[in-house]
Design an enzyme around this catalytic site. Structure first.
Site, PDB file in Angstrom:
ATOM      1  N   PHE A 149      98.932 -22.257  73.078  1.00  0.00           N
ATOM      2  CA  PHE A 149      98.128 -23.027  72.127  1.00  0.00           C
ATOM      3  C   PHE A 149      97.113 -23.911  72.816  1.00  0.00           C
ATOM      4  O   PHE A 149      96.090 -24.262  72.223  1.00  0.00           O
ATOM      5  CB  PHE A 149      99.041 -23.901  71.260  1.00  0.00           C
ATOM      6  CG  PHE A 149      99.639 -25.074  71.995  1.00  0.00           C
ATOM      7  CD1 PHE A 149      98.946 -26.278  72.115  1.00  0.00           C
ATOM      8  CD2 PHE A 149     100.891 -24.985  72.582  1.00  0.00           C
ATOM      9  CE1 PHE A 149      99.480 -27.363  72.806  1.00  0.00           C
ATOM     10  CE2 PHE A 149     101.438 -26.062  73.262  1.00  0.00           C
ATOM     11  CZ  PHE A 149     100.730 -27.254  73.377  1.00  0.00           C
ATOM     12  N   LYS A 173      98.107 -11.416  71.621  1.00  0.00           N
ATOM     13  CA  LYS A 173      99.012 -12.155  70.739  1.00  0.00           C
ATOM     14  C   LYS A 173      98.823 -13.625  71.070  1.00  0.00           C
ATOM     15  O   LYS A 173      99.452 -14.175  71.978  1.00  0.00           O
ATOM     16  CB  LYS A 173     100.462 -11.721  70.973  1.00  0.00           C
ATOM     17  CG  LYS A 173     101.421 -11.941  69.781  1.00  0.00           C
ATOM     18  CD  LYS A 173     101.541 -13.372  69.290  1.00  0.00           C
ATOM     19  CE  LYS A 173     102.321 -14.246  70.249  1.00  0.00           C
ATOM     20  NZ  LYS A 173     102.458 -15.664  69.702  1.00  0.00           N
ATOM     21  N   GLU A 176     100.523 -18.854  67.563  1.00  0.00           N
ATOM     22  CA  GLU A 176     100.430 -18.971  66.106  1.00  0.00           C
ATOM     23  C   GLU A 176     100.046 -20.373  65.669  1.00  0.00           C
ATOM     24  O   GLU A 176      99.747 -20.601  64.501  1.00  0.00           O
ATOM     25  CB  GLU A 176     101.753 -18.553  65.465  1.00  0.00           C
ATOM     26  CG  GLU A 176     102.959 -19.405  65.795  1.00  0.00           C
ATOM     27  CD  GLU A 176     103.679 -18.977  67.075  1.00  0.00           C
ATOM     28  OE1 GLU A 176     104.887 -19.258  67.202  1.00  0.00           O
ATOM     29  OE2 GLU A 176     103.032 -18.368  67.966  1.00  0.00           O
ATOM     30  N   ARG A 177     100.020 -21.324  66.615  1.00  0.00           N
ATOM     31  CA  ARG A 177      99.608 -22.691  66.269  1.00  0.00           C
ATOM     32  C   ARG A 177      98.096 -22.853  66.240  1.00  0.00           C
ATOM     33  O   ARG A 177      97.585 -23.795  65.648  1.00  0.00           O
ATOM     34  CB  ARG A 177     100.207 -23.674  67.280  1.00  0.00           C
ATOM     35  CG  ARG A 177     101.721 -23.694  67.309  1.00  0.00           C
ATOM     36  CD  ARG A 177     102.221 -24.528  68.457  1.00  0.00           C
ATOM     37  NE  ARG A 177     103.673 -24.431  68.616  1.00  0.00           N
ATOM     38  CZ  ARG A 177     104.341 -24.913  69.651  1.00  0.00           C
ATOM     39  NH1 ARG A 177     103.686 -25.534  70.622  1.00  0.00           N
ATOM     40  NH2 ARG A 177     105.640 -24.787  69.735  1.00  0.00           N
ATOM     41  N   SER A 226     105.524 -21.840  78.965  1.00  0.00           N
ATOM     42  CA  SER A 226     106.560 -22.586  79.667  1.00  0.00           C
ATOM     43  C   SER A 226     107.302 -21.678  80.639  1.00  0.00           C
ATOM     44  O   SER A 226     107.329 -20.450  80.475  1.00  0.00           O
ATOM     45  CB  SER A 226     107.542 -23.182  78.658  1.00  0.00           C
ATOM     46  OG  SER A 226     108.310 -22.157  78.045  1.00  0.00           O
ATOM     47  N   CYS A 281      98.369 -27.258  81.819  1.00  0.00           N
ATOM     48  CA  CYS A 281      99.272 -26.895  82.908  1.00  0.00           C
ATOM     49  C   CYS A 281      98.745 -27.390  84.247  1.00  0.00           C
ATOM     50  O   CYS A 281      99.488 -27.407  85.231  1.00  0.00           O
ATOM     51  CB  CYS A 281      99.474 -25.379  82.948  1.00  0.00           C
ATOM     52  SG  CYS A 281      98.016 -24.445  83.438  1.00  0.00           S
ATOM     53  N   GLU A 384     108.523 -31.001  82.908  1.00  0.00           N
ATOM     54  CA  GLU A 384     107.125 -31.056  82.467  1.00  0.00           C
ATOM     55  C   GLU A 384     107.092 -31.735  81.104  1.00  0.00           C
ATOM     56  O   GLU A 384     107.674 -31.241  80.140  1.00  0.00           O
ATOM     57  CB  GLU A 384     106.541 -29.647  82.380  1.00  0.00           C
ATOM     58  CG  GLU A 384     105.074 -29.636  81.982  1.00  0.00           C
ATOM     59  CD  GLU A 384     104.504 -28.226  81.934  1.00  0.00           C
ATOM     60  OE1 GLU A 384     103.291 -28.085  82.216  1.00  0.00           O
ATOM     61  OE2 GLU A 384     105.244 -27.287  81.603  1.00  0.00           O
TER      62      GLU A 384
END
Length: 499
Positions: A149, A173, A176-177, A226, A281, A384
């Site tokens: 996202f 893909k 979805e957020r 993640s 990140c 993190e």
């Protein structure tokens, strides 16, 4: 309410699974749309369409494929404002930050204009008597990307641009957020001249991810997210015979030496630690001043800068330094980690727990936090946080600071601020981290170099963008050719000697 579907076969299509996810406006906390969550049959349909379209696209010469990338660059510049606004509305980041997201993706598209050169093979004339050898780089077929996202434009372009330039079809893909911008990018690619079916966008959750990982028609998978999910993607994809590159979490340290320009270092830490609400990140989440005097002076410079940060919605324009985090759950997790830092003995120098924005009380905003005297064993150091929280770990020496960055399980990025060239050179050579900045706080390489971390930050052998991306999205075929010379040699039952 708006319903967001998929992009398959050159068309926007509605979801068929009957399942939907909420798309929030992070600034208000309101649901602004519903996104269709694809089932296995929808993923399969996308793969079938891609597989049917790909051979013809692979047969297009690299120069003509590169022209699509040239046109895409023009379209991205043309639609920068609309793309930035759509990105900010779903992610929450400021408009300048959203434009930067798009720009760094655009630069990879620019790099892919060089596909004809990057796809050249090798040739040896006269490898043996009358024998020539040459290699070819050929596309894999259908590739897929599962993207996060926090960079809804940049990371999809990091993946699909080189994959498509190499002659592959690509199934994206996205998170979805934040699904809108990836759909816009697919439409722009087709406006740029990409045939329908070469770039598909399938929205979804774990069901769609597993369908991609297990589908026999998909040859490679890229992922950013993640570390636990990256490990899952790598193991599951590899188990199903796919080439996989999976990039995970980070805990990026910035070492501040006693000779550093502390004003420069403080500005760098604030920008790198709090920009995009820390949802990067490559964010600097750990400051490592060397020596007590350096630490005291650095904290003294950080506090007033952090206390002046302006937090608000992207609609406030350039008056905002950073916006909300992506969801209420993300906000709760950040604040939980802040509380754990207090319980474990860290000193909270700047406390953002009570931050509230008038008129946006239901938004997912998190005030800036600064911890001092953090130690290795604390949860806020090990994990993190992915939020606007900067931890300060005081080091007694350069060697101790170097060990902090080297010993952490994550190895994505790191930086050192110093005026001493010997120290900087030694740090760059010895630190066990994939990307290093010297007086540069966020050392994200430009598009013609590769991006990738070490240790638990990356799974797979090849990095993103740069020359590695063309290696990842192609396979090498080597040809040994000999033309009959009229000499009859008879059958050979041993390995032929070339000399």
């Amino acid at each position: 309410m708006t319903e967001i579907g998929h992009h398959i076969g050159g068309e926007r299509v509605e979801g068929r699974s009957g399942r939907f996810g909420d798309v929030f406006n992070p600034a208000t906390g309101e649901v602004q749309a519903r996104v269709a969550l694809a089932g296995r049959d929808e993923v399969d349909r996308a793969v079938q369409v891609a597989a049917a379209a790909q051979p013809k696209w692979a047969a297009v010469n690299p120069q003509r494929r590169a022209r699509v990338m040239m046109r895409m660059v023009e379209l991205l510049h043309r639609d920068m404002e609309a793309l930035s606004e759509a990105l900010s509305r779903e992610h929450g980041k400021t408009l300048p930050d959203a434009a930067g997201d798009i720009q760094r993706g655009l630069e990879v598209v620019e790099f892919c204009i060089g596909a004809p050169h990057l796809l050249k093979g090798e040739f040896t004339d006269g490898a043996g008597p009358g024998i020539d050898m040459y290699s070819m780089r050929q596309p894999l077929g259908v590739s897929a990307g599962i993207t996060p996202f926090n960079f809804p434009a940049m990371i999809p372009m990091w993946m699909f641009a080189p994959a498509i330039a190499c002659g592959n079809a690509f199934i994206l893909k996205p998170s979805e957020r934040a699904p809108t911008v990836p759909l816009m990018l697919a439409a722009l690619m087709e406006e740029a001249g990409l045939p329908p079916g070469i770039l598909q966008v399938v929205n979804g959750d774990k069901e769609a991810v597993d369908a991609i990982l297990e589908h026999p028609g998909i040859a490679s998978v890229g992922f950013v997210g993640s570390t636990p999910i990256a490990a899952y993607i790598y193991e599951r994809g590899a188990a199903h015979g796919k080439r996989v590159q999976a990039f995970g979490g980070a805990k990026n340290h910035m070492i501040v030496m006693p000779d550093a320009d502390l004003d420069q270092a403080a500005d760098a830490l604030v920008g790198a630690g709090y920009g995009a609400a820390g949802e990067r990140c490559m964010a600097i989440s750990v400051a490592v001043p060397v020596g007590e005097e350096t630490a005291d002076r650095l904290i003294g410079k950080l506090v007033p800068r952090i206390e002046k940060l302006k937090v608000g919605p992207y609609t406030a324009g350039r008056d905002v330094d950073y916006g909300p985090v992506i969801t209420a759950a993300a906000r709760e997790n950040i604040l939980r980690l802040v509380e754990s830092g207090l319980r474990e003995g860290a000193e909270l120098v700047v406390d953002g727990r009570d931050f509230r924005l008038q008129g946006y009380e239901n938004g997912f905003f998190v005030g800036p936090h600064l911890f001092d005297r953090v130690t290795r064993d604390m949860e806020i150091y090990r994990k993190e946080i992915f939020g606007p929280v900067l931890s300060t770990v005081r080091a007694g020496s350069y060697e101790e600071a170097l060990a902090l960055a080297t010993d952490h399980e994550y190895g994505n990025g790191t930086a050192i601020f110093t005026r001493d060239g010997d120290t900087a050179r030694d740090f760059a050579a010895r630190v066990q981290v994939g990307m290093v900045g010297i007086n540069v706080p966020i050392p994200v390489p430009l598009a013609y170099h590769t991006f990738g971390g070490w240790k638990r930050s990356a799974f797979g052998d090849l990095n993103q963008h740069g020359p590695d991306s063309f290696r990842f999205y192609t396979r090498t075929k080597t040809v040994t050719a000999r033309w009959p010379s009229g000499i009859k040699e008879g059958a050979a039952f041993n390995f032929r000697q070339m000399e």
